[in-house]
Design a protein around this motif. Structure first.
Motif, PDB file in Angstrom:
ATOM      1  N   PRO A 118     -56.219  28.938   7.134  1.00 11.03           N
ATOM      2  CA  PRO A 118     -56.505  28.302   5.846  1.00 11.03           C
ATOM      3  C   PRO A 118     -56.897  29.283   4.756  1.00 11.03           C
ATOM      4  O   PRO A 118     -57.588  30.269   5.015  1.00 11.03           O
ATOM      5  CB  PRO A 118     -57.697  27.384   6.143  1.00 11.03           C
ATOM      6  CG  PRO A 118     -57.721  27.232   7.620  1.00 11.03           C
ATOM      7  CD  PRO A 118     -57.167  28.506   8.170  1.00 11.03           C
ATOM      8  N   GLN A 119     -56.433  28.982   3.557  1.00  9.87           N
ATOM      9  CA  GLN A 119     -56.984  29.662   2.375  1.00  9.87           C
ATOM     10  C   GLN A 119     -57.944  28.659   1.740  1.00  9.87           C
ATOM     11  O   GLN A 119     -59.085  28.572   2.164  1.00  9.87           O
ATOM     12  CB  GLN A 119     -55.861  30.136   1.457  1.00  9.87           C
ATOM     13  CG  GLN A 119     -55.054  31.257   2.134  1.00  9.87           C
ATOM     14  CD  GLN A 119     -54.037  31.912   1.220  1.00  9.87           C
ATOM     15  OE1 GLN A 119     -54.169  31.918   0.013  1.00  9.87           O
ATOM     16  NE2 GLN A 119     -53.009  32.505   1.814  1.00  9.87           N
ATOM     17  N   CYS A 120     -57.465  27.891   0.767  1.00 10.66           N
ATOM     18  CA  CYS A 120     -58.387  26.877   0.237  1.00 10.66           C
ATOM     19  C   CYS A 120     -58.701  25.837   1.311  1.00 10.66           C
ATOM     20  O   CYS A 120     -59.763  25.258   1.334  1.00 10.66           O
ATOM     21  CB  CYS A 120     -57.833  26.216  -1.020  1.00 10.66           C
ATOM     22  SG  CYS A 120     -56.683  24.857  -0.741  1.00 10.66           S
ATOM     23  N   GLY A 121     -57.744  25.604   2.202  1.00  8.07           N
ATOM     24  CA  GLY A 121     -57.980  24.727   3.333  1.00  8.07           C
ATOM     25  C   GLY A 121     -57.676  23.261   3.086  1.00  8.07           C
ATOM     26  O   GLY A 121     -57.693  22.460   4.021  1.00  8.07           O
ATOM     27  N   TYR A 122     -57.374  22.908   1.858  1.00  9.96           N
ATOM     28  CA  TYR A 122     -57.231  21.492   1.519  1.00  9.96           C
ATOM     29  C   TYR A 122     -56.081  20.831   2.268  1.00  9.96           C
ATOM     30  O   TYR A 122     -56.151  19.671   2.637  1.00  9.96           O
ATOM     31  CB  TYR A 122     -57.039  21.335   0.006  1.00  9.96           C
ATOM     32  CG  TYR A 122     -57.225  19.925  -0.486  1.00  9.96           C
ATOM     33  CD1 TYR A 122     -58.494  19.399  -0.653  1.00  9.96           C
ATOM     34  CD2 TYR A 122     -56.133  19.128  -0.801  1.00  9.96           C
ATOM     35  CE1 TYR A 122     -58.678  18.105  -1.115  1.00  9.96           C
ATOM     36  CE2 TYR A 122     -56.299  17.832  -1.268  1.00  9.96           C
ATOM     37  CZ  TYR A 122     -57.580  17.320  -1.417  1.00  9.96           C
ATOM     38  OH  TYR A 122     -57.753  16.045  -1.873  1.00  9.96           O
ATOM     39  N   CYS A 123     -55.006  21.575   2.507  1.00  8.36           N
ATOM     40  CA  CYS A 123     -53.835  20.993   3.166  1.00  8.36           C
ATOM     41  C   CYS A 123     -53.979  20.965   4.673  1.00  8.36           C
ATOM     42  O   CYS A 123     -53.152  20.379   5.357  1.00  8.36           O
ATOM     43  CB  CYS A 123     -52.584  21.793   2.806  1.00  8.36           C
ATOM     44  SG  CYS A 123     -52.557  23.430   3.579  1.00  8.36           S
ATOM     45  N   HIS A 124     -54.989  21.669   5.211  1.00  6.54           N
ATOM     46  CA  HIS A 124     -54.931  21.980   6.635  1.00  6.54           C
ATOM     47  C   HIS A 124     -55.347  20.866   7.566  1.00  6.54           C
ATOM     48  O   HIS A 124     -54.942  20.871   8.724  1.00  6.54           O
ATOM     49  CB  HIS A 124     -55.643  23.296   6.933  1.00  6.54           C
ATOM     50  CG  HIS A 124     -54.772  24.461   6.540  1.00  6.54           C
ATOM     51  ND1 HIS A 124     -53.604  24.745   7.213  1.00  6.54           N
ATOM     52  CD2 HIS A 124     -54.841  25.342   5.526  1.00  6.54           C
ATOM     53  CE1 HIS A 124     -53.013  25.780   6.628  1.00  6.54           C
ATOM     54  NE2 HIS A 124     -53.730  26.159   5.590  1.00  6.54           N
ATOM     55  N   SER A 125     -56.111  19.879   7.091  1.00 12.76           N
ATOM     56  CA  SER A 125     -56.321  18.715   7.955  1.00 12.76           C
ATOM     57  C   SER A 125     -54.957  18.143   8.300  1.00 12.76           C
ATOM     58  O   SER A 125     -54.653  17.862   9.467  1.00 12.76           O
ATOM     59  CB  SER A 125     -57.133  17.648   7.227  1.00 12.76           C
ATOM     60  OG  SER A 125     -58.405  18.123   6.907  1.00 12.76           O
ATOM     61  N   ILE A 147     -47.027  20.362   2.534  1.00 12.76           N
ATOM     62  CA  ILE A 147     -47.047  21.398   1.490  1.00 12.76           C
ATOM     63  C   ILE A 147     -48.353  22.183   1.575  1.00 12.76           C
ATOM     64  O   ILE A 147     -49.415  21.601   1.779  1.00 12.76           O
ATOM     65  CB  ILE A 147     -46.934  20.770   0.081  1.00 12.76           C
ATOM     66  CG1 ILE A 147     -45.563  20.104  -0.087  1.00 12.76           C
ATOM     67  CG2 ILE A 147     -47.137  21.823  -1.003  1.00 12.76           C
ATOM     68  CD1 ILE A 147     -45.403  19.355  -1.415  1.00 12.76           C
ATOM     69  N   CYS A 148     -48.244  23.491   1.419  1.00 13.40           N
ATOM     70  CA  CYS A 148     -49.440  24.322   1.230  1.00 13.40           C
ATOM     71  C   CYS A 148     -49.261  25.093  -0.063  1.00 13.40           C
ATOM     72  O   CYS A 148     -48.453  26.013  -0.143  1.00 13.40           O
ATOM     73  CB  CYS A 148     -49.627  25.295   2.387  1.00 13.40           C
ATOM     74  SG  CYS A 148     -51.015  26.418   2.086  1.00 13.40           S
ATOM     75  N   ARG A 149     -49.992  24.705  -1.092  1.00 18.14           N
ATOM     76  CA  ARG A 149     -49.867  25.367  -2.387  1.00 18.14           C
ATOM     77  C   ARG A 149     -50.374  26.801  -2.327  1.00 18.14           C
ATOM     78  O   ARG A 149     -49.955  27.650  -3.100  1.00 18.14           O
ATOM     79  CB  ARG A 149     -50.627  24.554  -3.438  1.00 18.14           C
ATOM     80  CG  ARG A 149     -50.574  25.102  -4.851  1.00 18.14           C
ATOM     81  CD  ARG A 149     -49.159  25.256  -5.366  1.00 18.14           C
ATOM     82  NE  ARG A 149     -49.091  25.312  -6.816  1.00 18.14           N
ATOM     83  CZ  ARG A 149     -48.072  25.863  -7.480  1.00 18.14           C
ATOM     84  NH1 ARG A 149     -47.053  26.393  -6.808  1.00 18.14           N
ATOM     85  NH2 ARG A 149     -48.055  25.855  -8.795  1.00 18.14           N
ATOM     86  N   CYS A 150     -51.310  27.079  -1.414  1.00 17.48           N
ATOM     87  CA  CYS A 150     -51.808  28.458  -1.286  1.00 17.48           C
ATOM     88  C   CYS A 150     -50.807  29.337  -0.553  1.00 17.48           C
ATOM     89  O   CYS A 150     -50.983  30.547  -0.487  1.00 17.48           O
ATOM     90  CB  CYS A 150     -53.135  28.492  -0.552  1.00 17.48           C
ATOM     91  SG  CYS A 150     -54.443  27.582  -1.375  1.00 17.48           S
ATOM     92  N   GLY A 151     -49.800  28.737   0.054  1.00 15.42           N
ATOM     93  CA  GLY A 151     -48.754  29.545   0.679  1.00 15.42           C
ATOM     94  C   GLY A 151     -49.135  30.150   2.018  1.00 15.42           C
ATOM     95  O   GLY A 151     -48.768  31.278   2.321  1.00 15.42           O
TER      96      GLY A 151
HETATM   97  S1  FES Z   1     -54.591  26.373   2.143  1.00 10.30           S
HETATM   98 FE1  FES Z   1     -54.672  25.699   0.092  1.00 10.30          FE
HETATM   99  S2  FES Z   1     -53.121  24.216   0.043  1.00 10.30           S
HETATM  100 FE2  FES Z   1     -52.917  25.036   2.002  1.00 10.30          FE
END
Ligand code: FES
Ligand code: FES
Lengths: 160, 717
Positions: free
Chosen positions: A96-103, A132-136
């Motif tokens: 995870p980066q921001c982690g928002y997509c990871h759940s 989608i993962c916006r942080c890539g």
């Molecule tokens: S880690 Fe930020 S959207 Fe996937």
């Protein structure tokens, strides 16, 4: 409004909600489990992925009534100790980066691996294309799914 | 009695009440580079609050404050990892807390990739100071020479005897010591934590759903709000019919709201409800008539047409001018005159904008995914006429930021609604709101003229026509946008004798804002595409050509590395290789992209190599993750999405038409980091600008076709 009974993470919840309400908002606002995320609301991003009777569904477009009497698992219920092979692999690789997509990514990956314990890159891409993962962080998602597959294999060979 | 002893006694009294603690902060006088290290007494002497970056309690528990937002880029680790190193405590044993918005932490705007580069020297010194005070306290307790003692893993050890004391047993004495003025910092070679790929402390929170993002905040009695905002900036609400919306079960209240975008009001209608779903249903049921008078109903075609026209007729405001460009252009035998075009972009953070606010009796508290808590505090305090200390701003984890969440509009809107409703409110932006409301990255056109002579650049002239986001924040309009050369490597300006860079003024009513790597994100495409065109014109290998124009040892080494890892010099016919090198926030990134013909048509990306030179860095794994992520974001912006405008509104509303890169689009990416002793540069953004020109240069290498307009489709190029 009648109440809808759903088993969420092994616990029965009786919800007094509009049956049209998407499962996502019932889980988040009514049950109060905040791990499942809102990203698009139209089944495009996968942030809201949960398991409905063991299958990955987009909870933002799944009416809460469809889950009545069924079993739902959210990220909070995937394992007791944050140690499902997918979660361990995610931690090992720091996906995870921001982690928002990871759940959502993790819930999708868990089903992918259950159905295909030894996926190729192409299998992973096909199975994860809805998230989608916006942080890539995609490269790491791929790597971690391979790692988790290895962990699953080790566990099952130990059990044999 | 001097003031110092008064405050010191005061401090001891206070610490006696609250439990003994060693707390240290930084005092940074205006314009000073180096901060003064202060404890509670020192802070009192200066008449300020202690900004406790480090707190150690009597049990030895270390708490470190992260003053910056965590939006994926790793501040939640970087700040503590720096402190843990010099403090000699293991990172996995410290507690990390986010600071509230407060000027005492200095600038908290998490932008410009500035968290590490802006604070690491002071943080290293601060932590070494705390360590030294603990060692001194131990030496005093044991009555041994301080030089015989050292710190390790949260303990002070007396070398000759092997005696050992936990930090917790030393804090009471250490807290009474004056912070020493000169401390010795560790050498990089001796680091045990900095420079190591330690696991991120936030990872476990992000694998089981416990990391609290903005939308996850709840408060007793909290209501949810969804706002139907005028789709056009500067548009107002003429009237609205809420009959149907009021009938939605759970809807409690409907009201008109005004939000400030920079200083421009934008009006909308807010639906307040018991659940997010009810608020969203209510919003859908609203019938609003908009008042769009005074707004220019712009379209994308119109915007670019005006930019291109301006570039043909206007010399612009000069930012850099050296030599005689006009003369060199006139004399040049091989001349180029081309225009590049780059699109408007939405930030599209995975977590849509949202904010929770509770306004009560002349104070307001805010919780949200906020990149700039201090700016939010300033803005709300000014607009709502509240003293700063009555505006409390709490940062949650951010589900992406990319510049958008460094803005003040959405927290302000939440505060306004909470005040009007008299309850804690969470304002939820839908993906559609998030995609269409802006502010956006500006779309920019560039005209590049140049000439080569004897294999070298004899003239280089760039003009940029695009919105200056500084204007929205009060920058003077008669001065050029000072970001016009962002992205362009400084050593180029030494070797190119006849050089001119100018900003052609261009305005639209579309609100614009920083977007990851800011102007470098578009400038890089123009500068490095043109460099490639000039290399071709000079019949030189693009890597060699850049080498010959970059007289700088550090950059030369980076190019060596880039050539080595990408196999640049052993590439085979039929393979398309392109390169680009850009500067952004004091870091330089070079990239090579390899492409081949896609059997199904178009081109596919086979591989990306990136070499990052960010000087001093904290965590190599985070640096790599940031460059990987920047490349993916650049890939989307170059080949998949753009904000298009029609009739003054953004057209694409959600991910079904505003396409995002998915796992299926991602080529192998290898990232390498240069090792040197240079000062720290940025990490979160500089990996982005070089990608699109490296890609289009590779496509040229493969197909002979020059892509000068972004985005383009890989499938049909
Ligand atoms: S880690 Fe930020 S959207 Fe996937
Ligand atoms: S929120 Fe459900 S797929 Fe995006």
């Amino acid at each position: 409004m009648s109440s809808i009974i759903i088993t969420i993470n092994g616990k029965d919840h009786s919800l007094d909600v509009d049956p049209q309400m998407p499962l996502l908002w019932a889980i988040r606002d009514v049950v109060g489990l905040k791990g499942t995320k809102y990203g698009c609301g139209v089944a495009q991003c996968g942030a809201c992925t949960v398991h409905l009777n063991g299958e990955a569904v987009r909870s933002c477009v799944t009416k809460v009534s469809r889950a009545a009497g069924q079993k739902v698992v959210t990220i909070e219920g995937l394992s007791k100790n944050n140690d499902h092979p997918v979660q361990r692999a995610w931690q090992e690789i720091d996906v995870p980066q921001c982690g928002y997509c990871h759940s959502g990514q993790i819930m999708s990956a868990a089903v992918l691996l259950r159905d295909n314990p030894n996926p190729t890159d192409a299998d992973i891409d096909a199975g994860m294309a809805g998230n989608i993962c916006r942080c890539g962080s995609y490269l790491r998602v791929r790597k971690a799914i391979h790692l988790a597959a290895g962990m699953e294999r080790k566990v099952s060979s130990r059990n044999e | 009695m001097d003031t110092q002893s008064v405050s010191r006694r005061n401090f001891l009294k206070v610490s006696g009440l609250t439990g003994v603690m060693l707390s240290l902060g930084l005092y940074l006088p205006t314009h000073a580079e180096e901060a003064e290290i202060i404890n509670t007494a020192g802070a009192a002497d200066l008449g300020t609050d202690l900004n406790a970056w480090i707190r150690i309690d009597a049990l030895g528990k270390v708490t470190i404050t992260d003053h910056r937002a965590e939006m994926g880029q790793g501040s939640y680790q970087a700040v503590p990892q720096i402190i843990a190193e010099e403090l000699e405590v293991p990172l996995n044993e410290v507690a990390i807390v986010f600071a509230q918005g407060n000027r005492k932490y200095g600038s908290q705007i998490t932008g410009g990739s500035s968290t590490v580069r802006g604070s690491y020297k002071n943080l290293l010194k601060l932590s070494a100071t705390a360590r030294q005070m603990l060692i001194q306290a131990a030496a005093n307790q044991w009555a041994v020479p301080v030089t015989d003692c050292y710190a390790e893993a949260g303990h002070v050890i007396h070398k000759p005897s092997g005696k050992k004391a936990n930090y917790g047993t030393l804090v009471a004495d250490a807290a009474k010591l004056e912070p020493p003025k000169d401390v010795v910092l560790k050498k990089r070679a001796d680091y045990t934590q900095i420079g190591k790929p330690l696991h991120r402390p936030d990872t476990p929170l992000k694998t089981n759903g416990t990391a609290g993002f903005g939308l996850d905040k709840t408060l007793p009695g909290m209501l949810y709000a969804a706002v139907e905002r005028n789709p056009r900036l500067r548009g107002k609400v003429k009237s609205f019919d809420d009959t149907a919306a009021r009938k939605v079960p759970g809807v409690k209240q409907i009201l008109k709201v005004k939000m400030l975008v920079h200083s421009t009001p934008r009006e909308g209608v807010a639906v307040i409800a018991e659940s997010t779903w009810a608020a969203l249903q209510g919003k859908k049921a609203l019938k609003v008539t908009w008042d769009d008078s005074g707004f220019e109903h712009l379209s994308s075609e119109e915007i670019y047409k005006r930019q291109h026209e301006a570039l043909q007729t206007n010399e612009g405001l000069s930012l850099k001018q050296q030599g005689d460009v006009a003369d060199a252009l006139a004399k040049g035998s091989k001349k180029l005159d081309v225009v590049y075009q780059t699109p408007y972009q939405s930030h599209s953070c995975m977590e849509p904008l949202n904010c929770t606010a509770y306004y009560q009796a002349s104070k307001v508290e805010i919780w949200g995914p906020i990149q700039a808590p201090d700016m939010v505090q300033d803005f709300i305090s000014k607009e709502m006429k509240l003293p700063r200390e009555k505006v409390i701003v709490n940062m949650t984890f951010l589900g992406g930021g990319f510049g958008r969440k460094a803005f003040t509009d959405y927290p302000y809107e939440a505060a306004v609604i909470s005040k009007a409703v008299g309850a804690p409110i969470q304002v939820v932006w839908t993906r559609e709101d998030d995609s269409t409301q802006g502010p956006f990255r500006p779309g920019i056109s560039y005209r590049c003229e140049g000439a080569v002579a004897d294999g070298k650049i004899s003239a280089f002239k760039l003009r940029m026509a695009g919105q200056n986001l500084g204007h929205w924040m009060g920058a003077p309009k008669d001065k050029p946008n000072n970001s016009t050369n962002e992205g362009f490597l400084k050593p180029y300006t030494e070797s190119i004798k006849n050089l001119s860079i100018a900003d052609v003024p261009f305005e639209t009513p579309i609100p614009v804002l920083w977007w990851r790597s800011v102007y470098a994100s578009t400038n890089g495409f123009a500068y490095e595409s043109f460099m490639d065109e000039l290399a071709h014109e000079a019949r030189k290998d693009p890597m060699t050509f850049r080498r010959e124009h970059l007289p700088d040892e550090r950059v030369q080494k980076q190019l060596d590395k880039l050539a080595e890892v990408s196999g640049w010099n052993s590439r085979k016919p039929g393979e398309g290789y392109g390169m680009a090198i850009t500067e952004c926030f004091s870091s330089t990134v070079g990239q090579v992209v390899k492409v081949s013909k896609n059997p199904n048509g178009g081109v596919k990306i086979d591989h990306v190599w990136a070499v990052m030179d960010c000087g001093w860095y904290v965590n190599p794994d985070t640096v790599k993750a940031q460059v990987e992520g920047s490349i993916v974001m650049a890939l989307g912006a170059a080949t998949q999405h753009e904000v298009t405008f029609k009739d003054g509104m953004a057209v694409d509303k959600n991910f079904y038409s505003y396409l995002m890169p998915r796992i299926t689009d991602i080529p192998p990416i290898d990232v390498f980091i240069m090792e040197n002793d240079a000062d720290a540069g940025g990490v979160g953004e500089p990996g982005l600008p070089a990608f699109s020109p490296a890609l289009t240069n590779a496509i040229f290498d493969l197909t002979g076709k020059r892509v000068r307009k972004l985005p383009f489709s890989l499938a049909t190029v």
